[in-house]
Design an enzyme around this catalytic site. Structure first.
Site, PDB file in Angstrom:
ATOM      1  N   ASP A 174       1.536  -4.296  -2.503  1.00 57.50           N
ATOM      2  CA  ASP A 174       0.997  -3.420  -1.458  1.00 57.50           C
ATOM      3  C   ASP A 174      -0.527  -3.550  -1.467  1.00 57.50           C
ATOM      4  O   ASP A 174      -1.176  -3.193  -2.435  1.00 57.50           O
ATOM      5  CB  ASP A 174       1.416  -1.970  -1.752  1.00 57.50           C
ATOM      6  CG  ASP A 174       0.977  -0.994  -0.666  1.00 57.50           C
ATOM      7  OD1 ASP A 174       0.191  -1.395   0.221  1.00 57.50           O
ATOM      8  OD2 ASP A 174       1.419   0.167  -0.718  1.00 57.50           O
ATOM      9  N   SER A 233       2.743   6.927   1.591  1.00 55.94           N
ATOM     10  CA  SER A 233       1.621   6.550   2.441  1.00 55.94           C
ATOM     11  C   SER A 233       0.895   7.805   2.949  1.00 55.94           C
ATOM     12  O   SER A 233       0.502   8.649   2.156  1.00 55.94           O
ATOM     13  CB  SER A 233       2.158   5.679   3.580  1.00 55.94           C
ATOM     14  OG  SER A 233       1.125   5.091   4.295  1.00 55.94           O
ATOM     15  N   HIS A 238       3.329  -2.919   1.525  1.00 58.76           N
ATOM     16  CA  HIS A 238       3.318  -1.472   1.692  1.00 58.76           C
ATOM     17  C   HIS A 238       4.691  -0.947   2.128  1.00 58.76           C
ATOM     18  O   HIS A 238       5.109   0.139   1.743  1.00 58.76           O
ATOM     19  CB  HIS A 238       2.250  -1.101   2.719  1.00 58.76           C
ATOM     20  CG  HIS A 238       2.026   0.374   2.882  1.00 58.76           C
ATOM     21  ND1 HIS A 238       1.763   1.206   1.822  1.00 58.76           N
ATOM     22  CD2 HIS A 238       2.031   1.169   3.982  1.00 58.76           C
ATOM     23  CE1 HIS A 238       1.621   2.447   2.266  1.00 58.76           C
ATOM     24  NE2 HIS A 238       1.783   2.455   3.569  1.00 58.76           N
TER      25      HIS A 238
END
Lengths: 385, 196
Positions: A322, A157, A355
């Protein structure tokens, strides 16, 4: 609390603090005269300091990536599933470093630290720091630890953005880059989510323009709300559906605005728990760092050109469900790397966890990470012979 | 070492940029990276094969070729290779166009459905051929678009694709004079090197 430390755990760990007296010029044109970085290390640095791996944390992460601080800890570090002896990020082979980034609230200099000029907490006056600033400060931490070149820099991320920046900014100081569930820049929708999160914090009457500590209060409602929103975007429709469905608290609807559905209670709990461990100004700062990241802006939007200086081998990983950092965003990086003729591999992992999947030990994902790092280690050994 | 790899190896220029569609465990790319110093990328969809490539350090991209190859630029590779996979795609004809858009040249290998044993199987038994090399039943086979050696040359003619050279080999991928003489009947695998 662990009754005994598992054999594949790094065990009990203690954070260290590095103090930096050399001023750090920030992207915002402001300067941090001095700062501290809190970090943890796992495993042993070899004699030539060639086996070090840097772990870059995401929005709400910190330096405590693996192991336990004491036998009373309820949970190990945030990425304990991947870091330890025999795990994909194998601490019997590598020396692993994880720090809390500048602007954080877990021990590194940030909004909750004292501003040496005023001797009061920085609060909202703490300068906004960017991914570039973080990477610069991480390079200084590497110098401090006498690590010239990282065997690998790894992050998911927002952490993946730092890895990408490392590959561009310090091409001769990184051998391998692992970029997980990340993006070369945020989408409009992502920036929009961040703005709602920031607004929910700043519109809390307890926010006091970011100087809530001076007012002996905390914007718990705003920060909790920001986290609730964020949390929804980290999960997939499927995983939320499987976990909660339309499960209810009571036998029937209550016909009021209290909690009817379990998912409501879960989100409230998540929001509230977060306010106990995280600072609202840091949350705002981290979301800004996300928004500002765009390494291709220096090359007229040509990411491939921005990556032309990179020399490391890349592994990109994304997860099918995600939607906050969708596979398409990782593929933008992959395509740019192929165009630039760089060594890149890419795995799109099937997962229903959205995610958040990047924090779970999904077998195919762990095996890809393991294979990539094993090869990196084998090359290290060959080079040292 | 598979000998169709040796044939392909002889046809490839040193230092080429090569894209291998359906690269499997990366055997061909590894061979070419070692012997011809090519800069290679593989495309693969099988999770185990992808991890196998990653372990070996062969650049591999997790991508479904049937979803398109638009992410690769025009003439961005010297060579696009596809071994034993063309017959598995939804539109092999369009895929061939795409391969020649991305690569300056292409090398394609596929099982020749015109091999005499297949003809015998279908002609005498009246059933779809199942063999050591094509071990699937008609209903579970990934090979949804079989063609013969001659079919492929016709397709190239229709599309104005230039066949630079070809080879025809048996099931063990060995080359023999009788296969060269009657490729459409005798070869089990056809190998084509084509360009625009």
């Amino acid at each position: 609390m662990p009754d005994t430390i598992p054999a594949d755990s790094v065990g009990i760990v203690t954070p260290n603090i590095a103090v930096f007296e050399t001023p750090l010029a920030l992207s915002s044109k402001q300067t941090l005269e001095q700062y501290e970085l809190i970090y943890e290390t796992y495993g042993k640095l070899n004699a030539k300091a060639t086996n070090a791996i840097l772990i870059c944390h995401a929005l709400s992460g910190d330096h405590h990536a693996a192991g336990y601080h004491s036998m009373d800890d309820k949970k190990p570090g945030w990425w304990d599933s991947a870091i330890g002896p025999g795990k994909p990020i194998d601490t019997s082979k590598f020396f692993v470093v994880c720090l809390n980034n500048l602007g954080g609230c877990c021990g590194s200099t940030g909004p909750t630290s004292l501003n040496p000029k005023t001797n009061k907490e920085w609060g909202a006056d703490f300068p906004i720091v960017t991914v570039t600033d973080w990477v610069e400060s991480q390079a200084r931490l590497a110098d401090y630890l006498h690590i010239n070149t990282w065997a690998a820099v790894i992050g998911g991320s927002l952490g993946g953005m730092q890895v990408l920046e490392w590959s561009i900014r310090f091409p001769d100081r990184i051998k391998n880059a692992v970029i997980i569930a990340s993006a070369p820049k945020l989408s409009t929708q992502n920036i929009a989510f961040n703005e709602v999160a920031r607004q929910s914090i700043s519109r809390d009457p307890d926010f006091h323009d970011g100087h809530y500590t001076a007012n002996n209060t905390i914007p718990v409602n705003g920060l909790g709300l920001a986290r609730m929103l964020g949390h929804i975007t980290y999960l997939s429709d499927d995983s939320m559906g499987k976990k909660f469905g339309r499960k209810m608290r009571h036998d029937d609807y209550q016909y009021n605005y209290g909690i009817d559905f379990e998912v409501e209670s879960y989100l409230r709990y998540q929001g509230e728990a977060f306010t106990k461990r995280f600072d609202a100004n840091t949350y705002r700062l981290m979301t800004k760092a996300l928004d500002y990241f765009d390494p291709a802006s220096a090359t007229n939007g040509d990411l491939s050109k921005a990556l032309s200086s990179a020399q490391c081998d890349f592994l990109l990983v994304s997860f099918t469900t995600d939607w906050r950092f969708s596979p398409a965003r990782s593929e933008e990086i992959v395509d740019a790397l192929v165009r630039a003729g760089k060594h890149v591999s890419y795995a799109k992992i099937d997962s229903n966890k959205g995610h958040d999947a990047f924090l779970f030990p999904i077998p195919r994902y762990m095996s890809a990470l393991n294979g990539f790092l094993n090869r990196a280690h084998n090359i290290l050994i060959q080079e040292s012979n | 070492m598979r000998s169709d790899l040796d044939i392909i190896n002889d046809w490839i220029q040193e230092d080429s940029k090569v894209l291998d569609l359906g690269c499997g465990n990366g055997e061909l790319l590894q061979h070419l990276m070692g012997k011809k110093n090519v800069k290679g990328y593989g495309i693969e969809i099988n999770a185990d094969e992808i991890n196998n490539c990653i372990e070996k350090g062969i650049p591999v991209i997790d991508q479904n070729i049937d979803d398109g190859l638009q992410n690769f630029g025009d003439q961005s590779f010297d060579l696009v290779v596809m071994t034993h996979a063309l017959q598995q795609f939804r539109r092999p004809d369009l895929l061939l166009d795409e391969m020649l858009r991305i690569g300056k040249e292409c090398i394609i290998t596929f099982p020749n459905f015109g091999h005499w044993r297949n003809r015998l199987h279908l002609g005498i038994k009246g059933r779809m051929p199942v063999s050591e090399f094509l071990p699937y039943n008609w209903y579970d086979t990934p090979n949804i678009h079989f063609c013969t050696f001659v079919d492929f040359t016709r397709l190239c003619d229709e599309k104005g694709i230039h066949i630079k050279r070809w080879a025809a080999v048996d099931g063990h991928l060995r080359d023999h004079w009788w296969i060269r003489a009657l490729p459409n009947v005798m070869s089990e695998t056809a190998i084509f090197h084509v360009s625009r």
